[in-house]
Design an enzyme around this catalytic site. Structure first.
Site, PDB file in Angstrom:
ATOM      1  N   ILE A  43     -16.515  18.172 -34.196  1.00  0.00           N
ATOM      2  CA  ILE A  43     -17.767  18.760 -33.710  1.00  0.00           C
ATOM      3  C   ILE A  43     -18.962  18.022 -34.309  1.00  0.00           C
ATOM      4  O   ILE A  43     -18.989  17.711 -35.501  1.00  0.00           O
ATOM      5  CB  ILE A  43     -17.821  20.262 -34.065  1.00  0.00           C
ATOM      6  N   THR A  44     -19.925  17.711 -33.464  1.00  0.00           N
ATOM      7  CA  THR A  44     -21.185  17.100 -33.903  1.00  0.00           C
ATOM      8  C   THR A  44     -22.255  18.189 -33.899  1.00  0.00           C
ATOM      9  O   THR A  44     -22.439  18.871 -32.893  1.00  0.00           O
ATOM     10  CB  THR A  44     -21.587  15.956 -32.958  1.00  0.00           C
ATOM     11  N   MET A  45     -22.936  18.357 -35.031  1.00  0.00           N
ATOM     12  CA  MET A  45     -23.892  19.462 -35.126  1.00  0.00           C
ATOM     13  C   MET A  45     -25.070  19.111 -36.022  1.00  0.00           C
ATOM     14  O   MET A  45     -24.904  18.621 -37.131  1.00  0.00           O
ATOM     15  CB  MET A  45     -23.203  20.717 -35.680  1.00  0.00           C
ATOM     16  N   HIS A  57     -26.745  28.850 -48.349  1.00  0.00           N
ATOM     17  CA  HIS A  57     -26.844  30.004 -47.465  1.00  0.00           C
ATOM     18  C   HIS A  57     -25.579  30.862 -47.501  1.00  0.00           C
ATOM     19  O   HIS A  57     -25.393  31.741 -46.661  1.00  0.00           O
ATOM     20  CB  HIS A  57     -27.147  29.549 -46.041  1.00  0.00           C
ATOM     21  N   GLU A  95     -19.268  15.723 -41.685  1.00  0.00           N
ATOM     22  CA  GLU A  95     -18.860  15.834 -43.089  1.00  0.00           C
ATOM     23  C   GLU A  95     -18.232  17.187 -43.406  1.00  0.00           C
ATOM     24  O   GLU A  95     -17.544  17.331 -44.425  1.00  0.00           O
ATOM     25  CB  GLU A  95     -20.066  15.604 -44.008  1.00  0.00           C
TER      26      GLU A  95
END
EC number: 1.1.1.130
Length: 332
Positions: free
Chosen positions: A168-170, A44, A306
């Site tokens: 950050i968790t996403m 993207h 990651e």
């Protein structure tokens, strides 16, 4: 091949300026495409850029358009994107949702008449970096068959949920097993998909990305569950924005433009103190990562964690670009 961030941004900027895009707009747009690519989301970022330029040249994207607020109801606002550049508009809408959340605890911006926002995770991350929960999604043109069908009638409608943990968790996921961008990434690399991603021409599940790209029989995430979630996300975005549904975008437009999007920010610190927040999040993460591994050589992953390593690697060693994609950009 490898390029630096500056080389990549410069290539994007050159192409945008050659289309008479204003300097500040071209710089901001080039920056976002380059940041997305540097973060490791090639599908993207750099890979999507030629398609973006095609839509710009076709008039689907109106580069000097300014989004307009239509309705304000306290914590909820409705905006019309006026078909402006998608990633710049989405960034502005999440900024506005954060402003609303700072006043009300939660902010929701519903956007209509928008263009493809490129990497949706950028906007969830944007909120989480500032200590907010970020939730956003978009509808699309019909590019996926609903469960039980062969014909594309629903969108991949990516959903992003970002949590201000450290790191950050996403979750950033389309409602298909793989986005079309990730099908392209795997095809260009000559790889099979790690799991089934769609159906072949005989209706059998397949891991061949090129086959799925061609016949468009992409597999909904979780089979009927992803199909159902795609449908309700489309309905919510359409109703709250008073915008176009997947059906309308597909049947009334010549390409994927004029889509509907939702941006939500929640100020966590209005509900819980910082120390308690951090301790609770850390306990969740520790409980997950200390589980016994199914394979000693494969770490247990938390979504989004990651990206810190990917970003560091690309900054240290350069950004890997597929030769054919780079050639396309140089030719624009």
């Amino acid at each position: 091949m490898k390029v630096t961030f500056e080389e990549l941004k410069g290539a994007f900027y050159r192409v945008l300026r050659s289309r008479n895009i204003a300097e500040d707009t071209a710089d901001a747009c080039a920056e976002m495409f380059a940041r997305t690519t540097e973060s490791g989301v090639y599908s993207h970022g750099v890979n999507r850029f030629p398609r973006f330029i095609q839509q710009l040249d076709n008039g689907d994207i109106i580069p000097d358009a300014k989004p307009q607020r239509v309705t304000s109801l306290g914590a909820i606002e409705q905006w019309d994107a006026q078909r402006a550049i998608g990633n710049l508009t989405a960034k502005k809408m999440m900024d506005r949702a954060i402003e609303l959340a700072s006043d009300h605890g939660i902010g929701l911006v519903a956007l209509r008449n928008a263009n493809h926002w490129m990497r949706g995770g950028s906007y969830g991350w944007q909120a989480a970096e500032r200590g907010y929960i970020g939730i956003c999604w978009t509808n699309s043109i019909a590019v996926m068959p609903p469960w039980g069908a062969k014909e594309c009638r629903i969108g991949t409608n990516p959903l992003i949920v970002a949590i201000p943990s450290t790191p950050i968790t996403m979750v950033d996921m389309s409602m298909s097993m793989f986005s079309y961008g990730m099908l392209e990434v795997n095809r260009l690399a000559g790889r099979e998909l790690p799991v089934d991603g769609g159906f072949d021409d005989n209706g059998q599940l397949t891991k061949e990305p090129g086959v799925i790209e061609k016949n468009r029989r992409i597999l909904p995430m979780g089979y009927w569950k992803g199909s159902g979630l795609s449908i309700v996300l489309d309905m919510i975005a359409t109703l709250l924005s008073n915008g176009s549904s997947v059906a309308e975008v597909t049947q009334e437009n010549s390409d994927e433009y004029g889509v509907s999007q939702i941006f939500i920010a929640i100020e966590v610190d209005k509900l819980i103190d910082g120390a308690t927040r951090d301790a609770k999040l850390q306990r969740i993460m520790d409980f997950i990562t200390t589980a016994e591994r199914a394979d000693d050589n494969v770490a247990i992953r938390l979504p989004g964690h990651e990206f810190t390593k990917l970003l560091d690697d690309n900054r240290r060693h350069g950004i890997t670009i597929d030769d054919s994609v780079w050639a396309k950009i140089q030719a624009l």
